[in-house]
Design a protein around this motif. Sequence first.
Motif, short mmCIF file in Angstrom:
data_model
loop_
_atom_site.label_atom_id
_atom_site.label_comp_id
_atom_site.label_asym_id
_atom_site.label_seq_id
_atom_site.Cartn_x
_atom_site.Cartn_y
_atom_site.Cartn_z
N PHE A 1 0.81 -1.22 0.00
CA PHE A 1 0.00 0.00 0.00
C PHE A 1 0.85 1.27 0.00
O PHE A 1 0.62 2.19 -0.79
CB PHE A 1 -0.91 0.03 1.23
CG PHE A 1 -1.92 -1.07 1.30
CD1 PHE A 1 -2.25 -1.83 0.18
CD2 PHE A 1 -2.56 -1.37 2.49
CE1 PHE A 1 -3.18 -2.86 0.25
CE2 PHE A 1 -3.50 -2.38 2.58
CZ PHE A 1 -3.81 -3.13 1.46
N LEU B 1 0.51 5.09 -1.52
CA LEU B 1 -0.52 5.73 -0.72
C LEU B 1 0.12 6.30 0.54
O LEU B 1 1.17 5.84 0.98
CB LEU B 1 -1.61 4.71 -0.37
CG LEU B 1 -2.37 4.13 -1.57
CD1 LEU B 1 -3.21 2.93 -1.14
CD2 LEU B 1 -3.24 5.20 -2.22
N LEU C 1 -9.94 1.71 -2.28
CA LEU C 1 -8.96 0.63 -2.43
C LEU C 1 -9.72 -0.68 -2.47
O LEU C 1 -10.45 -1.02 -1.53
CB LEU C 1 -7.97 0.62 -1.26
CG LEU C 1 -7.04 -0.59 -1.17
CD1 LEU C 1 -6.08 -0.64 -2.36
CD2 LEU C 1 -6.25 -0.59 0.14
N ALA D 1 -5.23 -0.11 5.79
CA ALA D 1 -5.88 0.82 4.86
C ALA D 1 -6.86 1.74 5.60
O ALA D 1 -6.95 2.93 5.29
CB ALA D 1 -6.61 0.04 3.78
N LYS D 2 -7.56 1.20 6.56
CA LYS D 2 -8.49 2.04 7.34
C LYS D 2 -7.74 3.04 8.20
O LYS D 2 -8.19 4.17 8.38
CB LYS D 2 -9.41 1.16 8.19
CG LYS D 2 -10.39 0.30 7.40
CD LYS D 2 -11.22 1.13 6.42
CE LYS D 2 -12.09 2.18 7.13
NZ LYS D 2 -12.87 2.99 6.16
N LEU E 1 -8.58 5.22 4.04
CA LEU E 1 -9.09 4.79 2.75
C LEU E 1 -10.47 4.16 2.86
O LEU E 1 -10.84 3.62 3.91
CB LEU E 1 -8.12 3.79 2.12
CG LEU E 1 -6.71 4.31 1.84
CD1 LEU E 1 -5.76 3.16 1.54
CD2 LEU E 1 -6.73 5.30 0.69
N VAL F 1 -12.41 1.08 1.93
CA VAL F 1 -11.96 -0.27 1.58
C VAL F 1 -13.12 -1.12 1.07
O VAL F 1 -14.15 -1.27 1.74
CB VAL F 1 -11.32 -0.96 2.80
CG1 VAL F 1 -10.94 -2.40 2.46
CG2 VAL F 1 -10.09 -0.19 3.27
#
Length: 338
Positions: A136, A142, A153, A170-171, A175, A177
């Motif tokens: 990522f 990112l 994503l 990612a969270k 982002l 997700v």
Amino acid sequence: MKAVGLTRYLPIDDPESLMDVELEKPEPGGRDLLVAVKAIGVNPVDTKVRAPKDKIEPEPKVLGWDAAGIVEAVGPEVELFQPGDEVFYAGDITRPGCNSEFQLIDERIVGSKPQSLDFAKAAAIPLTSITAYEAFFERLELDVEGGNAGETLLIIGGAGGVGSIGIQLAKLAGLTVIATASRPESTEWVQQLGADHVINHYEPLRPQIESLGMKYVDSIALFNNTDQHWEGVVDLIRPQGKIVSIVENKEPLAQSMMKTKSATFVWEFMYTRSMFETPDMIEQQHLLNKVANWIDAGKISCTANQVLSPINAANLREAHKTLEAGRTIGKIVLEGWE
């Protein structure tokens, strides 16, 4: 020392595919730590290395690339750890693995174990967190600090080991997700980990994405079966978007639509730094320490979903068999020696 190894590459149902063996305890040199291994994680890479082929090892080959343990001794050039330190790491695929009571590991790819986790839970974290973090925040570029907050994503294979930690990373970065899962239990798992949307990777992707009110997604992570999903993800990536994969392809990947979209495709292989001893090899230590801090702060949860004991050939064969079935949720971990 006790270890689990192989000399022939056999189907996992064969009792000689993984065997209990006795090996000489190694001595640390250079920047190596000698770690007393307390728990190990099992990953698809283990099954790929062990896969049947016409080759015989003159000495038992030890697999395993996820471990947590205690530093037993250090090499003369070690600066960052001392005996008694609790550590976790994913290791180096070019060296003997962690399926042994003691293992040598370069200090630059070792992190300090999260204080809030026991050894078994800590062993579930390193390989998957390094892979997802690099995928990522290095390959897709990112911003881990939230500079891409709100962007979409798509994670293909959300319930597996890498997907499970990847959703959480990612969270943390803000982002949106979209994770794929195909069964009620795996759907529930990815939702608990924070996925905003869940779609089924066994069904056409575009209609499911459009049902969420989207035409394209900003970034895509292929965490299973690159060949199977390639056409679908190329269709879904936005113009000038980026796709990362961790799964090697068996067939050529068509590039015409990628060219039309000026899209980027990049590989992630977490062993690159250790295999080639890249100048930035120590970034994996920094990464692991960052993840450990997030775990201790309650920002990331452990992804271990099955713990077997003790560490021996029978239990490792069982873990390999489960992974090869392709229906694993989270991580499988083994702890303790008989």
